[in-house]
Design a protein around this motif. Sequence first.
Motif, mmCIF file in Angstrom:
data_model
loop_
_atom_site.group_PDB
_atom_site.id
_atom_site.type_symbol
_atom_site.label_atom_id
_atom_site.label_comp_id
_atom_site.label_asym_id
_atom_site.label_seq_id
_atom_site.Cartn_x
_atom_site.Cartn_y
_atom_site.Cartn_z
ATOM 1 N N PRO A 136 1.033 -1.236 0.124
ATOM 2 C CA PRO A 136 0.204 -0.041 0.373
ATOM 3 C C PRO A 136 0.779 1.420 -0.136
ATOM 4 O O PRO A 136 0.456 2.805 -0.098
ATOM 5 C CB PRO A 136 -0.962 -0.193 1.089
ATOM 6 N N LYS A 137 1.705 1.156 0.579
ATOM 7 C CA LYS A 137 2.863 1.873 -0.026
ATOM 8 C C LYS A 137 3.667 3.069 -0.643
ATOM 9 O O LYS A 137 4.492 3.519 -0.675
ATOM 10 C CB LYS A 137 4.487 2.771 1.763
ATOM 11 N N LEU A 138 3.759 1.810 -1.755
ATOM 12 C CA LEU A 138 4.076 2.255 -3.019
ATOM 13 C C LEU A 138 4.070 3.991 -3.713
ATOM 14 O O LEU A 138 2.715 4.096 -3.993
ATOM 15 C CB LEU A 138 3.923 0.942 -3.989
ATOM 16 N N ARG A 139 4.516 4.066 -4.526
ATOM 17 C CA ARG A 139 4.358 4.979 -4.632
ATOM 18 C C ARG A 139 3.620 5.136 -6.131
ATOM 19 O O ARG A 139 3.491 3.936 -7.053
ATOM 20 C CB ARG A 139 5.627 5.977 -5.778
ATOM 21 N N GLN A 140 2.697 5.860 -6.208
ATOM 22 C CA GLN A 140 1.643 5.703 -7.584
ATOM 23 C C GLN A 140 2.307 5.583 -8.653
ATOM 24 O O GLN A 140 2.121 5.391 -9.850
ATOM 25 C CB GLN A 140 0.716 7.205 -7.375
ATOM 26 N N ASN A 141 3.733 6.499 -8.835
ATOM 27 C CA ASN A 141 4.406 5.762 -9.726
ATOM 28 C C ASN A 141 5.589 4.892 -10.272
ATOM 29 O O ASN A 141 5.851 4.927 -11.282
ATOM 30 C CB ASN A 141 5.166 7.746 -10.286
ATOM 31 N N ALA A 142 4.941 4.291 -9.419
ATOM 32 C CA ALA A 142 6.283 3.160 -9.506
ATOM 33 C C ALA A 142 5.534 2.452 -10.205
ATOM 34 O O ALA A 142 4.997 0.956 -9.081
ATOM 35 C CB ALA A 142 6.910 2.296 -7.962
ATOM 36 N N VAL A 143 5.003 2.177 -11.258
ATOM 37 C CA VAL A 143 4.387 0.873 -11.917
ATOM 38 C C VAL A 143 4.439 -0.062 -12.224
ATOM 39 O O VAL A 143 4.356 -0.730 -11.903
ATOM 40 C CB VAL A 143 3.756 1.667 -14.178
ATOM 41 N N LYS A 144 5.708 0.148 -12.274
ATOM 42 C CA LYS A 144 6.390 -1.362 -12.963
ATOM 43 C C LYS A 144 6.612 -2.388 -10.836
ATOM 44 O O LYS A 144 6.114 -4.130 -11.674
ATOM 45 C CB LYS A 144 7.754 -1.336 -13.107
ATOM 46 N N GLN A 145 6.475 -1.808 -10.148
ATOM 47 C CA GLN A 145 6.399 -2.611 -8.822
ATOM 48 C C GLN A 145 5.207 -2.331 -8.861
ATOM 49 O O GLN A 145 4.614 -4.197 -8.651
ATOM 50 C CB GLN A 145 7.086 -1.316 -7.392
#
Length: 736
Positions: A136-145
Amino acid sequence: MSQTKHMYQQPVARLAVPTPLRRTFDYLYRGHAPAVGSRVEVPFGRQSLVATVLSLADKTSIDPKKLKYIKNTIDSECILPAELFKLIKFAASYYQYPIGEVFSACLPTLLNKGQAAELEPEWQWSLTPQGREAIPKLRQNAVKQQQLFQLCLDCDGVLTEAQLANHDFIPSYLKTFEDKGWLIKSAYEATSIYEPSAAYDSNLELNEEQQFAIDAIEPHLDTFKGFLIDGVTGSGKTEVYMQLIQQVLSSHKQVLMLVPEIGLTPQTVKRIERRFNVPIAMLHSGLTDKQRLNIWLKAREGKLSIIIGTRSALFTPLANPGLIIVDEEHDLSYKQQEGFRYSARDLALVRAQYEQTPIILGSATPSMESLYNVQQGKLELVRLTKRAGDAKPPHIKVLDVRQRHLNHGLSQPLIDNMRRHLEQNQQCMVFLNRRGFAPTLMCHECGWIADCQRCDRHMTYHQKFKRLHCHHCDKQVFTPKRCPECQSPQLNPVGLGTERLEEALTELFPDKTVARIDRDSTRRKDSMQNFVQAIKNNDIDILIGTQMLAKGHHFPKLSLVGVVDTDGCLFSADFRATERTAQLLTQVAGRAGRSKDIKGEVVIQSHHPDHPLLVNLFTQDYQTLSQKVLEERQQAQLPPYAAMAIFRAEANNLEMPMTFLNEVKQQLGHSGLTVYGPFPAPMPKRAGKMRAQLMVQHTERKALQNALTPISPTLEQLTSARKVRWSIDVDPQEVF
């Protein structure tokens, strides 16, 4: 009177060496004889090549003093199942192609380079508690992750190398997550064949026709029998496949499924992954050599249950074959058009017979060859005439555009129809099978046209890249600022392409999202999958597509299909033009109104609305039209009622190919074949070479083969053959 060759008593290995020569080669060996079907390294000229052992003999027609020794034996046993080994030998013989190059084409690249045919250890990655907390803490722009973690969750928290490959990820992407403790890497041992997932509960009820199809095929799942599922677009052919796949998997057998386009493999894989908890692999040209080899080896050892792939996946070895499916069997892409010119559909039928497994060919627009095989009793016909889930067939209208004003190819009635559907929050598709901005560029002052200097064709104008591009030889040049003939700056695009259509529709519907989907816009990796997902998410209102969108795709909100320009398809010298145009229009029309709550509509613009093809196709159906086409073919003794082959030759001038083909014609003099030509090819100049062809035909396939087999090797000895590049195309699908 021919003399009998002197034979020498000498044990030799007869090899298929990857060279353009249509023959086998005898080699001596030291110690134990190599196994038939194994690979060996041999000296050939100044190089070392990896060859395949075809047979062992105790006699040779070559003086043993002139024979060379095998340098190295790579495999201790045959690396191919017996039936697949037999199929490859049959394919080389039937398609009249050098057997060494056929084996090379059918094996993974790394095996052709001599790499050991052994599976490397596999790895899996398990999601840790810290990893679950991090999602849930992943950045919005970290699409690949986000995509990787979503895939991990979809796979119950455990990712295998095969799952990564199926979704176009590589293991190195996971290194960062391992370092952070979000994933733990461990060894993975795949079991042979998994049970189908009992957790899957399909809410989709089969209609009577689907159930009838399953009941007809199911009793034959343990033996060879061929079926043709002739199902209208949206009739639920895939669900029939799924039900039968479930039966095959429950018997611990493997399934090989062929699809025509790479763009269709990801969505097919996802659908099957959701349905079955089994190891699945996707084979296509986008894989690395290592990925392809691993899939090949796992399939051979029975560690994969379902293999889905394009044409070349046909040659994947299976430990326990249970079912072969060829989806969209009519598609031209199943026929290889260069080099080893084989038909994956036709060879799939031979493979199924060798392996005593059932085979299903599926299409909404079956090929004339498959319908002929139904007539001959070689295939059993199963029809699905209704759309699944109570969806209704679309309403089709042929619109006469003579004397109408066209706005970049779009008539006002089509524009009005699009506006009406868009106001109902539905999607529209405009079909034009011509990419680029315009078919060519012309000078307004002197009439100069941008022709390709290497081909007898115009160059296509691509406005976005400011280039002229020949779609036949791939030559590209920058668009000139002035006319090369008169220096006028008035260079105008002539005709309509998908880029120009995109520009026009963006101006007509400024508040709507327009997307162009063709080979130019989908070159980047994952672009096709991203487009498909955006369409299903209703992020796109208007699609502009070529034939890439004409098959296999299910877009629930798509209600209107407009076909902008069909007239170019209606008049062609190719005897298959009627069949191909009917297939294309039927498939395109089938994209509309596939959901039961959406009424589909198809508008086909034409300057020839009274053309028999359009009248017959849309006042009757494809099945009725196909019967008329078969009757015409029978009267004219054209395929599938006759077997055909084309000899092609090319050189710097037309004289040399014509000389060679005239010598071929002499060789065929008393063969009993009907010979046409030689004559210049329909496109005489291509990629800087002048081309000619010779067409041969016989009512009996066996007679054609009996005539071709003895002369194919002798043609290599002709002096004229050394001055041209030549080929034989058996069962050609295109006369160009």
